[in-house]
Design a protein around this motif. Structure first.
Motif, PDB file in Angstrom:
ATOM      1  N   LEU A  71       0.871  -1.170   0.000  1.00 41.66           N
ATOM      2  CA  LEU A  71       0.000   0.000   0.000  1.00 41.66           C
ATOM      3  C   LEU A  71       0.905   1.217   0.000  1.00 41.66           C
ATOM      4  O   LEU A  71       1.685   1.413   0.922  1.00 41.66           O
ATOM      5  N   CYS A  72       0.812   2.020  -1.040  1.00 47.27           N
ATOM      6  CA  CYS A  72       1.684   3.190  -1.189  1.00 47.27           C
ATOM      7  C   CYS A  72       0.837   4.434  -1.379  1.00 47.27           C
ATOM      8  O   CYS A  72      -0.190   4.398  -2.053  1.00 47.27           O
ATOM      9  N   VAL A  73       1.289   5.509  -0.785  1.00 45.88           N
ATOM     10  CA  VAL A  73       0.590   6.786  -0.925  1.00 45.88           C
ATOM     11  C   VAL A  73       1.591   7.907  -0.680  1.00 45.88           C
ATOM     12  O   VAL A  73       2.537   7.742   0.096  1.00 45.88           O
ATOM     13  N   PRO A  81      -9.159  12.680   4.524  1.00 49.10           N
ATOM     14  CA  PRO A  81      -9.795  11.788   5.498  1.00 49.10           C
ATOM     15  C   PRO A  81      -9.925  10.334   5.043  1.00 49.10           C
ATOM     16  O   PRO A  81      -9.761   9.423   5.856  1.00 49.10           O
ATOM     17  N   LEU A  82     -10.204  10.097   3.772  1.00 44.79           N
ATOM     18  CA  LEU A  82     -10.361   8.710   3.316  1.00 44.79           C
ATOM     19  C   LEU A  82      -9.038   7.954   3.345  1.00 44.79           C
ATOM     20  O   LEU A  82      -8.972   6.824   3.837  1.00 44.79           O
ATOM     21  N   LEU A  83      -7.988   8.565   2.805  1.00 43.63           N
ATOM     22  CA  LEU A  83      -6.684   7.895   2.834  1.00 43.63           C
ATOM     23  C   LEU A  83      -6.152   7.761   4.254  1.00 43.63           C
ATOM     24  O   LEU A  83      -5.543   6.749   4.598  1.00 43.63           O
ATOM     25  N   ALA A  84      -6.381   8.755   5.090  1.00 45.44           N
ATOM     26  CA  ALA A  84      -5.942   8.664   6.483  1.00 45.44           C
ATOM     27  C   ALA A  84      -6.635   7.504   7.188  1.00 45.44           C
ATOM     28  O   ALA A  84      -6.013   6.762   7.951  1.00 45.44           O
ATOM     29  N   ALA A  91      -0.601  -2.116   9.242  1.00 46.73           N
ATOM     30  CA  ALA A  91       0.246  -2.504  10.368  1.00 46.73           C
ATOM     31  C   ALA A  91       1.013  -1.289  10.882  1.00 46.73           C
ATOM     32  O   ALA A  91       1.372  -0.417  10.108  1.00 46.73           O
ATOM     33  N   PRO A  92       1.305  -1.248  12.170  1.00 47.74           N
ATOM     34  CA  PRO A  92       2.011  -0.090  12.737  1.00 47.74           C
ATOM     35  C   PRO A  92       3.327   0.227  12.032  1.00 47.74           C
ATOM     36  O   PRO A  92       3.641   1.372  11.797  1.00 47.74           O
ATOM     37  N   ALA A  93       4.080  -0.803  11.636  1.00 46.20           N
ATOM     38  CA  ALA A  93       5.356  -0.548  10.958  1.00 46.20           C
ATOM     39  C   ALA A  93       5.130   0.136   9.611  1.00 46.20           C
ATOM     40  O   ALA A  93       5.872   1.014   9.223  1.00 46.20           O
ATOM     41  N   ALA A  94       4.076  -0.276   8.911  1.00 51.79           N
ATOM     42  CA  ALA A  94       3.772   0.327   7.610  1.00 51.79           C
ATOM     43  C   ALA A  94       3.319   1.767   7.776  1.00 51.79           C
ATOM     44  O   ALA A  94       3.608   2.614   6.939  1.00 51.79           O
ATOM     45  N   SER A  97       6.632   3.801   8.451  1.00 57.35           N
ATOM     46  CA  SER A  97       7.741   3.806   7.501  1.00 57.35           C
ATOM     47  C   SER A  97       7.407   4.702   6.339  1.00 57.35           C
ATOM     48  O   SER A  97       6.260   4.871   5.975  1.00 57.35           O
ATOM     49  N   GLY A  98       8.391   5.267   5.780  1.00 57.86           N
ATOM     50  CA  GLY A  98       8.154   6.152   4.643  1.00 57.86           C
ATOM     51  C   GLY A  98       9.289   6.108   3.668  1.00 57.86           C
ATOM     52  O   GLY A  98      10.406   5.786   4.012  1.00 57.86           O
ATOM     53  N   VAL A  99       8.965   6.426   2.476  1.00 64.60           N
ATOM     54  CA  VAL A  99       9.977   6.458   1.415  1.00 64.60           C
ATOM     55  C   VAL A  99       9.996   7.837   0.850  1.00 64.60           C
ATOM     56  O   VAL A  99       9.031   8.503   0.775  1.00 64.60           O
TER      57      VAL A  99
END
Length: 99
Positions: A71-73, A81-84, A91-94, A97-99
């Motif tokens: 899942l990338c955004v 609000p929808l994406l949040a 999962a908490p790690a996801a 984490s950020g790129v």
């Protein structure tokens, strides 16, 4: 996906003869729809493909291992609000984490 498919085929005692490996799943499905062989793609891709109605799905026994999806955004889009709300279900790690 290729590695997961290879593991599944090896567990069944066979190795497919791969003649072509397109860059993406949709490209693979297009080739299959044109009659250029068979393919292995995640069910999620197949269910949302424009060519799915022209394809036959064969059940695999035993079922192959689950294939994780990502899942990338863009971080800026997480303010909506929808994406949040969707991101909060990961999962908490996801979520951190950020790129």
């Amino acid at each position: 996906m290729r590695e997961a498919a290879d593991r599944w085929f090896r567990s069944r005692g066979t190795v497919p003869d791969v003649a072509c490996e397109p860059d993406g799943h949709e490209g693979l499905l297009a080739l299959v729809a044109l009659g250029c062989g068979t393919g292995v793609v995640p069910r999620l891709v197949l269910e949302h493909s424009a060519v799915r109605d022209g394809l036959a799905v064969l059940p695999a026994d035993p079922a192959p291992e689950r294939f994780p999806i990502g899942l990338c955004v863009r971080r800026a889009d997480l303010r909506g609000p929808l994406l949040a709300a969707l991101w909060s279900l990961t999962a908490p790690a996801a979520a951190t984490s950020g790129v």
